[in-house]
Design an enzyme around this catalytic site. Sequence first.
Site, PDB file in Angstrom:
ATOM      1  N   MET A 142      23.860   9.875   3.375  1.00  0.00           N
ATOM      2  CA  MET A 142      23.728  10.897   4.058  1.00  0.00           C
ATOM      3  C   MET A 142      23.630  10.802   5.769  1.00  0.00           C
ATOM      4  SD  MET A 142      23.088  14.009   3.795  1.00  0.00           S
ATOM      5  CE  MET A 142      22.293  14.453   2.249  1.00  0.00           C
ATOM      6  N   PHE A 188     -12.087  -7.221  13.719  1.00  0.00           N
ATOM      7  CA  PHE A 188     -10.881  -7.909  12.927  1.00  0.00           C
ATOM      8  C   PHE A 188     -10.729  -6.813  11.110  1.00  0.00           C
ATOM      9  CE2 PHE A 188     -10.052 -10.507   8.767  1.00  0.00           C
ATOM     10  CZ  PHE A 188      -8.268 -10.558   9.120  1.00  0.00           C
ATOM     11  N   GLN A 189      -9.439  -6.663  11.676  1.00  0.00           N
ATOM     12  CA  GLN A 189      -8.795  -5.572  10.748  1.00  0.00           C
ATOM     13  C   GLN A 189      -9.521  -3.952  10.581  1.00  0.00           C
ATOM     14  OE1 GLN A 189      -8.379  -6.878   6.311  1.00  0.00           O
ATOM     15  NE2 GLN A 189      -6.417  -7.963   7.308  1.00  0.00           N
ATOM     16  N   GLU A 205       0.660  -1.213  -0.325  1.00  0.00           N
ATOM     17  CA  GLU A 205      -0.025   0.263   0.305  1.00  0.00           C
ATOM     18  C   GLU A 205       0.906   1.021   0.065  1.00  0.00           C
ATOM     19  OE1 GLU A 205      -2.505  -3.505   1.597  1.00  0.00           O
ATOM     20  OE2 GLU A 205      -0.663  -2.602   1.919  1.00  0.00           O
ATOM     21  N   LYS A 248     -18.137  -1.128   4.710  1.00  0.00           N
ATOM     22  CA  LYS A 248     -17.953  -2.471   4.327  1.00  0.00           C
ATOM     23  C   LYS A 248     -19.839  -2.280   4.066  1.00  0.00           C
ATOM     24  CE  LYS A 248     -17.576  -6.570   2.611  1.00  0.00           C
ATOM     25  NZ  LYS A 248     -16.534  -8.391   4.003  1.00  0.00           N
TER      26      LYS A 248
END
Length: 615
Positions: free
Chosen positions: A502, A136-137, A74, A186
């Site tokens: 760096m 969940f999630q 993602e 959802k």
Amino acid sequence: MTEQATGAHPQPRPRSGGQQSAPVEHVTGAQSLIRSLEEVGAETVFGIPGGAILPAYDPLMDSTRVRHVLVRHEQGAGHAATGYAQATGRVGVCMATSGPGATNLVTPIADAHMDSVPLVAITGQVASKAIGTDAFQEADIVGITMPVTKHNFLVTKAEDIPRVIAQAFHIASTGRPGPVLVDIAKDALQAKTTFSWPPVMDLPGYRPVTKPHAKQIREAAKLITSAKRPVLYVGGGVLKAQATAELKVLAELTGAPVTTTLMALGAFPDSHPLHVGMPGMHGAVTAVTALQKADLIVALGARFDDRVTGKLDSFAPYAKIVHADIDPAEIGKNRAADVPIVGDAREVIADLVQAVQKEHSEGHKGDYTAWWSDLNRWRETYPLGYDQPEDGSLSPQQVIERVGQLAPEGTIFAAGVGQHQMWSAHFIQYDKPATWLNSGGAGTMGYAVPAAMGAKAGRPDRTVWAIDGDGCFQMTNQELTTCALNNIPIKVAIINNGALGMVRQWQTLFYNQRYSNTVLHSGPDDVNPDAKGTRVPDFVKLSEAMGCVGLRCERPEDLDKVIEEANSINDRPVVIDFIVHEDAMVWPMVAAGTSNDEIMAARDVRPDFGDNEDD
């Protein structure tokens, strides 16, 4: 934003009331979402499906107007959407599922927020009745991203989807651009609803000021024509406003020097004689010093960030400030403005041109002869440059310089973060807008490969080079698989010095060469003195495993041949592993927390400006 500057298509705007409604369709919330994306002009979406967002992926399969690019992480989706937006001037779109899918978008959303990139992130959320139950999630992505978005929405009703999507795109792309998150439950995606377009917009508190105040413009013009040592300090807002043509007119009309920040490279041609370079911690000596010695700074779409100002209370002690920005919160945030101007940079600069012309017609014209004498002396005495390694190995600066010189006209360059980013800013010439993409405010390692992917998806007619460090590359290189499978043939130059360059430079200068956790390889040792430390991982084999052409270059005499081979391959991604000297450093440099007056042109080389310029 206009079609002229970037080749982008104007995005449809929803109605604000009073217009006749379109025919009503009976659809699911998910179908409504995809139809809405089609209507706002979203052509490409970068994302990964998952449980909560899955209802949206079913109608997406049937869309002939929206292309979905299946990324491998993602974070890659978010940076790709940013690269797409920066290269095209359109809104970038990414999509993820709830929980970890959404939280993986936080870094690119924060990155887009810092750099004012128009982005819409769409996330699935657990069903509305499960929100707040630790389902969940489940993750409160609206709460998590609130500090790093321009606005965000939680949608729990299917009928709200078209209006919210229209508003999200409007907010993201107008005023000061920025990321907007749309989190959709959802059950809202699954529910039956109706769809009609355009929806009625209702944003009573959102009224960006684009037209500057005439009195402030006149005051600014008077200061410009009466100043002895003016500087036009140009930030990324000029690119966002697509005001580069107007900027060139203003600069040439006034004859004032122009300095472009890291986010503004290409807003004014690097090759133009009025351009004195990039300011900042690793800016050109002339640009940094011009701001310090100026008696007037005209800041256009810039924010006086700490990398440019150095120690703030010592920054530009002689200068009056004209600060023009579309975001009123930026004006006076870090440096008080003598003339504050709120407005779109394009309109501000166009009005300034007219006001300066009027001043000229009345006999008021600035004389910057002595100022340019100083500026030209500094340019000649302290030019950007680099030394070739004494052992005959590749110089990273030379690699980047040749990549830029051999690239086809119109090439877009995306850089990661670190030494290679600064060298890319210094040693590639940017004469056109939207040809330099980087993570400026957030400094996000892993930005380059997915951003290049997004840029190439949005501008398939352009060559796109990602210039990355071996540290950055190992964060998001999996998106090369996405490129290979989706016919997105980017080119990647890995500046492989075997270290987090760096950070290693800071350890060299400030930590007595104690290289704690910056070496990315084991290197040769007593047991295996011939070990090739820069081969773990073997970037050539890794790239080939992901469907790319993998090349390696270790010798200066092979440099042009390898780059030209990469430029000749356009049917798949190409990755070149450039093995470069590990001790090269970025100069000039202003150490963190110090005054810009303490700029070092090179190691142990402090510029001498004399005393006569301090009056």
